[in-house]
Scaffold this motif. Structure first.
Motif, PDB file in Angstrom:
ATOM      1  N   ALA A  46       1.113  -8.784  -4.615  1.00 41.49           N
ATOM      2  CA  ALA A  46       1.768  -9.830  -3.819  1.00 41.49           C
ATOM      3  C   ALA A  46       2.421  -9.235  -2.570  1.00 41.49           C
ATOM      4  N   ILE A  47       2.948  -8.014  -2.689  1.00 38.04           N
ATOM      5  CA  ILE A  47       3.605  -7.427  -1.507  1.00 38.04           C
ATOM      6  C   ILE A  47       2.544  -7.105  -0.442  1.00 38.04           C
ATOM      7  N   ALA A  48       1.377  -6.621  -0.900  1.00 35.97           N
ATOM      8  CA  ALA A  48       0.305  -6.329   0.061  1.00 35.97           C
ATOM      9  C   ALA A  48      -0.157  -7.630   0.718  1.00 35.97           C
ATOM     10  N   ALA A  49      -0.282  -8.686  -0.091  1.00 37.61           N
ATOM     11  CA  ALA A  49      -0.728  -9.974   0.458  1.00 37.61           C
ATOM     12  C   ALA A  49       0.282 -10.487   1.478  1.00 37.61           C
ATOM     13  N   ALA A  50       1.568 -10.309   1.178  1.00 34.34           N
ATOM     14  CA  ALA A  50       2.604 -10.805   2.097  1.00 34.34           C
ATOM     15  C   ALA A  50       2.594 -10.013   3.410  1.00 34.34           C
ATOM     16  N   ILE A  51       2.308  -8.721   3.310  1.00 34.39           N
ATOM     17  CA  ILE A  51       2.254  -7.899   4.535  1.00 34.39           C
ATOM     18  C   ILE A  51       1.045  -8.306   5.391  1.00 34.39           C
ATOM     19  N   LEU A  52      -0.063  -8.609   4.698  1.00 40.66           N
ATOM     20  CA  LEU A  52      -1.313  -8.897   5.422  1.00 40.66           C
ATOM     21  C   LEU A  52      -1.444 -10.359   5.841  1.00 40.66           C
ATOM     22  N   LYS A  53      -0.623 -11.205   5.284  1.00 44.07           N
ATOM     23  CA  LYS A  53      -0.762 -12.654   5.508  1.00 44.07           C
ATOM     24  C   LYS A  53      -0.885 -12.994   6.999  1.00 44.07           C
ATOM     25  N   GLY A  54      -1.960 -13.705   7.306  1.00 36.18           N
ATOM     26  CA  GLY A  54      -2.137 -14.141   8.699  1.00 36.18           C
ATOM     27  C   GLY A  54      -2.591 -13.036   9.639  1.00 36.18           C
ATOM     28  N   ARG A  55      -2.914 -11.864   9.089  1.00 36.35           N
ATOM     29  CA  ARG A  55      -3.357 -10.746   9.940  1.00 36.35           C
ATOM     30  C   ARG A  55      -4.739 -10.282   9.490  1.00 36.35           C
ATOM     31  N   GLN A  56      -5.381  -9.442  10.282  1.00 33.67           N
ATOM     32  CA  GLN A  56      -6.694  -8.904   9.936  1.00 33.67           C
ATOM     33  C   GLN A  56      -6.597  -7.411   9.679  1.00 33.67           C
ATOM     34  N   THR A  57      -7.327  -6.939   8.668  1.00 32.12           N
ATOM     35  CA  THR A  57      -7.367  -5.498   8.428  1.00 32.12           C
ATOM     36  C   THR A  57      -8.217  -4.834   9.521  1.00 32.12           C
ATOM     37  N   PRO A  84       1.699   0.368  -2.646  1.00 35.40           N
ATOM     38  CA  PRO A  84       0.987  -0.761  -2.029  1.00 35.40           C
ATOM     39  C   PRO A  84       1.465  -1.032  -0.602  1.00 35.40           C
ATOM     40  N   GLU A  85       2.744  -0.762  -0.327  1.00 35.66           N
ATOM     41  CA  GLU A  85       3.265  -0.989   1.022  1.00 35.66           C
ATOM     42  C   GLU A  85       2.562  -0.054   2.014  1.00 35.66           C
ATOM     43  N   THR A  86       2.462   1.224   1.640  1.00 38.65           N
ATOM     44  CA  THR A  86       1.824   2.202   2.534  1.00 38.65           C
ATOM     45  C   THR A  86       0.329   1.907   2.653  1.00 38.65           C
ATOM     46  N   ALA A  87      -0.271   1.475   1.541  1.00 37.52           N
ATOM     47  CA  ALA A  87      -1.705   1.140   1.562  1.00 37.52           C
ATOM     48  C   ALA A  87      -1.956  -0.037   2.505  1.00 37.52           C
ATOM     49  N   ALA A  88      -1.128  -1.068   2.395  1.00 41.79           N
ATOM     50  CA  ALA A  88      -1.330  -2.261   3.238  1.00 41.79           C
ATOM     51  C   ALA A  88      -1.135  -1.903   4.718  1.00 41.79           C
ATOM     52  N   ALA A  89      -0.180  -1.041   4.991  1.00 45.00           N
ATOM     53  CA  ALA A  89       0.068  -0.658   6.390  1.00 45.00           C
ATOM     54  C   ALA A  89      -1.162   0.043   6.968  1.00 45.00           C
ATOM     55  N   ALA A  90      -1.785   0.922   6.178  1.00 45.72           N
ATOM     56  CA  ALA A  90      -2.984   1.627   6.662  1.00 45.72           C
ATOM     57  C   ALA A  90      -4.160   0.663   6.804  1.00 45.72           C
ATOM     58  N   ALA A  91      -4.246  -0.312   5.898  1.00 43.15           N
ATOM     59  CA  ALA A  91      -5.345  -1.279   5.994  1.00 43.15           C
ATOM     60  C   ALA A  91      -5.248  -2.049   7.308  1.00 43.15           C
ATOM     61  N   LEU A  92      -4.034  -2.321   7.742  1.00 46.65           N
ATOM     62  CA  LEU A  92      -3.846  -3.070   8.993  1.00 46.65           C
ATOM     63  C   LEU A  92      -4.137  -2.228  10.228  1.00 46.65           C
ATOM     64  N   THR A  93      -3.640  -0.983  10.200  1.00 54.06           N
ATOM     65  CA  THR A  93      -3.694  -0.183  11.429  1.00 54.06           C
ATOM     66  C   THR A  93      -4.912   0.737  11.508  1.00 54.06           C
ATOM     67  N   GLY A  94      -5.534   1.043  10.341  1.00 54.77           N
ATOM     68  CA  GLY A  94      -6.682   1.959  10.344  1.00 54.77           C
ATOM     69  C   GLY A  94      -6.272   3.422  10.376  1.00 54.77           C
ATOM     70  N   VAL A  95      -4.982   3.684  10.358  1.00 55.65           N
ATOM     71  CA  VAL A  95      -4.491   5.072  10.297  1.00 55.65           C
ATOM     72  C   VAL A  95      -3.322   5.116   9.313  1.00 55.65           C
ATOM     73  N   ILE A  96      -3.016   6.305   8.798  1.00 55.60           N
ATOM     74  CA  ILE A  96      -1.868   6.402   7.898  1.00 55.60           C
ATOM     75  C   ILE A  96      -0.619   6.024   8.687  1.00 55.60           C
ATOM     76  N   THR A  97       0.139   5.089   8.113  1.00 56.86           N
ATOM     77  CA  THR A  97       1.268   4.501   8.845  1.00 56.86           C
ATOM     78  C   THR A  97       2.467   4.398   7.918  1.00 56.86           C
TER      79      THR A  97
END
Ligand code: MIC
Length: 657
Positions: free
Chosen positions: A306-317, A397-410
């Protein structure tokens, strides 16, 4: 002095020995857990031992690892396991129902109970105030048959938690902090017990994350108290009656202590290719990422998705990233879907897979060689993903979702500045969507006895192993360094895993991650002399798979000489009649080369008479003192060629049929 939670659990189940660190204790086992990748052997062992019906309070056979069906093999294993569950009176969790550890916690885990499981992450159930220990399959088979578990009594390590996790940090960062401080050997011969005011802010599922990866520290197990967080969890699962409070006495004593102030933690990540290579995410920010996977027993809770979904909501990986979601259980998947979070994940570009372990054991999702894959998984040993030169990182999951969004470790904290995103506050349902349709109850005994085991052609019987010779005079076929994992000994991945119930075929994969020619050379000297392996520290860390003992044994391995051994593998070696010897002087490790011939004679007397033996290097005219740490019970077992030949002789006295 008062008693810790771990002491209360052990003393309440003690059947032999004294609760003194280093001594062998026997513990009564209330529950067992088996999964498909190791369970097929357990069921074959129950058959070999002639068991009629499980003697435990609860035994569950899960199917969660070998889920891809590229040919008939995995499906045949599933049918075999179903028939064995019906025959021996076990619960059966169907493929797709979920990963054993969270599913067990949801449906069966109970404070105050003991459990063994043929999976090193069985310790995850410590989150509910259970004493749950990952062991080799044979030990689970014996527990199902009503026998106690024997372990060397560990020290109890009290970790006092204070404070509260800051935004963008979660339970995974707590266990990564433990690994950063103590490394993959830090928990050897210890039970980790978490305590202190910081517990108040960790839910039962958060505790599961922390307890699960105690395995990565090499710990015997992890325990948490059964307090209000556990009560809340069981209430959500509709199991209020299963709650019993279990807390440490005010003045409980611990053999070792440590403190973590949760409020001072920051997002952490384990670099390739060891769970112990932990650094702050900000130190490696900017590295390109081609795959992100969320799932596994190491981050199995609804909040983790759910935290990953909330981070990604409305955005594209990022278009550079394959973003994979492996739901940990059907229940979590249902809840996630009801919340609308599944939709947010799909819309953001997630590839949603079935509930199960999947890429965690290399069952699919193998990454591109040399390209970074960020996973919320528990381990990243070399090649475990199914890709030989993989680059797998472990994170929250927070760090994973951030990388999914940006394409780099974030560092996920940077999302606030980069995207104007505050740490999402989650509103999780109070009640879980309990659905037990894929969990099949044991048959009544009158029907169970009529069940036939359904064995497809891929299911071969256990090989017979002869007694240990009195004299070993054999070449060193392989010399390996520190921390060799069972993933390197008997590889995971979609090619080898379907052969877990076929030892002769699986043997051809043995050590091929390290040396492709090992199986051929081992076969070459199997009949004449057998062979030896020399290892560094923590030999055999990682999984509980007894295959890592059985297949080398099948290829003629008599003994391993190492600086030290990981707990479960050490037990598995004894169970299958392989002698585990430790160097008395570690410098002797450097004196041995692959190809050297080593001799040790008069083993029967030497092993029973003392803990120390002499090994002669015939070519170099050198002698090395070595020692074993086997209990008298284990010495008898090793001399007999392993536990099975020994038990086969005494089956009748064991469970008196
Ligand atoms: C693992 O995480 O390594 C596994 C896959 O769960 C193993 C079990 C196995 O090898 O099948 C484990 O940890 O015991």
């Amino acid at each position: 002095m008062g008693r810790s939670v771990a002491q209360q659990l052990i003393e309440g189940h003690l059947v032999s020995g004294e609760v003194v660190a280093g001594q062998e204790v026997g513990i009564r086992v209330d529950q067992t857990l088996t999964q498909d990748a190791t369970g097929t052997l357990v069921m074959l062992e129950l058959e070999a031992l002639g068991l009629d019906r499980a003697h435990t309070e609860v035994s569950v056979q899960y199917v969660d690892h070998n889920l891809l069906q590229a040919d008939e093999k995995n499906a045949e294993d599933h049918l075999f396991l179903r028939s064995a569950a019906r025959r021996f009176g076990l619960w059966f969790s169907k493929p797709g129902n979920g990963v054993s550890h969270p599913t067990h916690m949801q449906r069966f885990g109970k404070p105050g109970k003991t459990m063994v499981g043929s999976d090193s992450h069985t310790c995850a159930a410590g989150s509910l105030g259970m004493l749950a220990i990952g062991v080799g399959g044979l030990e689970v088979a014996l527990a199902i048959a009503g026998q106690p578990l024997h372990i060397r009594m560990p020290q109890i390590w009290g970790i006092r938690l204070t404070g509260e996790l800051p935004p963008w940090c979660s339970a995974k960062d707590v266990i990564l902090e433990m690994l950063r401080r103590h490394g993959v050997k830090g928990g050897l011969d210890r039970i980790i017990e978490y305590r202190g005011p910081g517990l108040e802010h960790l839910s039962a599922m958060d505790r599961h994350v922390i307890a699960n990866m105690g395995a990565e520290l090499g710990a015997t197990t992890t325990v948490f108290p059964a307090d209000d967080a556990v009560r809340t969890f069981l209430h959500a699962e509709g199991r209020d009656d299963d709650f019993t409070e279990l807390i440490a006495d005010e003045d409980a004593g611990y053999d070792v202590t440590d403190d973590i102030d949760l409020s001072r933690l920051e997002p952490l990540i384990a670099k390739p290719s060891s769970p112990g290579n932990v650094v702050a995410v900000r130190e490696v920010a900017g590295c390109e990422v081609s795959q992100v996977v969320i799932g596994s027993s190491a981050n199995p809770g609804l909040r983790d998705y759910a935290i990953a979904a909330a981070i990604l909501k409305g955005r594209q990986t990022s278009d550079a990233v394959s973003f994979d979601i492996n739901p940990s259980s059907r229940e979590v998947f249902e809840d996630l879907t009801r919340m609308g979070a599944t939709f947010d994940l799909i819309a953001a570009g997630a590839r949603i897979h079935q509930a199960g372990c999947m890429g965690c054991i290399g069952m699919g999702q193998a990454p591109a060689g040399g390209h970074n894959s960020l996973r919320t998984f528990p381990r990243n040993f070399p090649g475990r993903s199914g890709t030989k030169d993989d680059a797998v990182w472990l994170c929250s999951p927070e760090t994973a979702a951030a990388a999914a969004l940006t394409g780099v470790i974030t560092d996920p904290r940077d999302l606030t500045e980069k995207l104007g995103l505050d740490y999402p506050r989650l509103a999780l349902p109070e009640k879980a969507s309990v659905n037990t349709a894929m969990l099949v109850a044991p048959l009544p005994q009158a029907e169970a006895v009529k069940e036939e085991l359904v064995k497809g052609p891929n299911i071969s019987s256990l090989p017979d192993f002869p007694e240990l010779p009195d004299r070993i005079d054999a070449p060193v076929l392989l010399k390996v360094g520190d921390d060799v994992s069972t993933d390197e000994i008997s590889p995971a991945g979609a090619r080898a895993l379907p052969l877990r119930s076929n030892i002769p075929k699986l043997a051809e994969f043995t050590f091929t991650q390290v040396d492709e020619d090992y199986p051929r050379r081992a076969r070459g000297c199997k009949e004449e002399s057998g062979h030896l392996i020399v290892g560094g520290h923590n030999y055999g860390q990682g999984s509980s798979r007894e295959h890592a003992a059985i297949t080398p044994r099948y290829l003629g391995l008599h003994a391993v000489l190492a600086k030290s051994f990981a707990r479960i593998h050490w037990q598995n070696l004894a169970n299958f009649g392989i002698l585990a010897l430790e160097f008395v002087d570690e410098r002797d490790y450097d004196r041995i080369d692959p190809g050297d011939t080593l001799v040790t004679d008069g083993l029967r007397d030497a092993l029973t008479g003392s803990q120390q033996l002499i090994v002669t290097n015939t070519g170099k005219h050198e002698q090395y003192p070595v020692r074993h740490q086997l209990s008298p019970r284990q010495v008898t077992m090793v001399l007999a060629g392993g536990q099975i030949p020994l038990l086969a002789r005494s089956v009748k006295t064991l469970w008196g049929s």
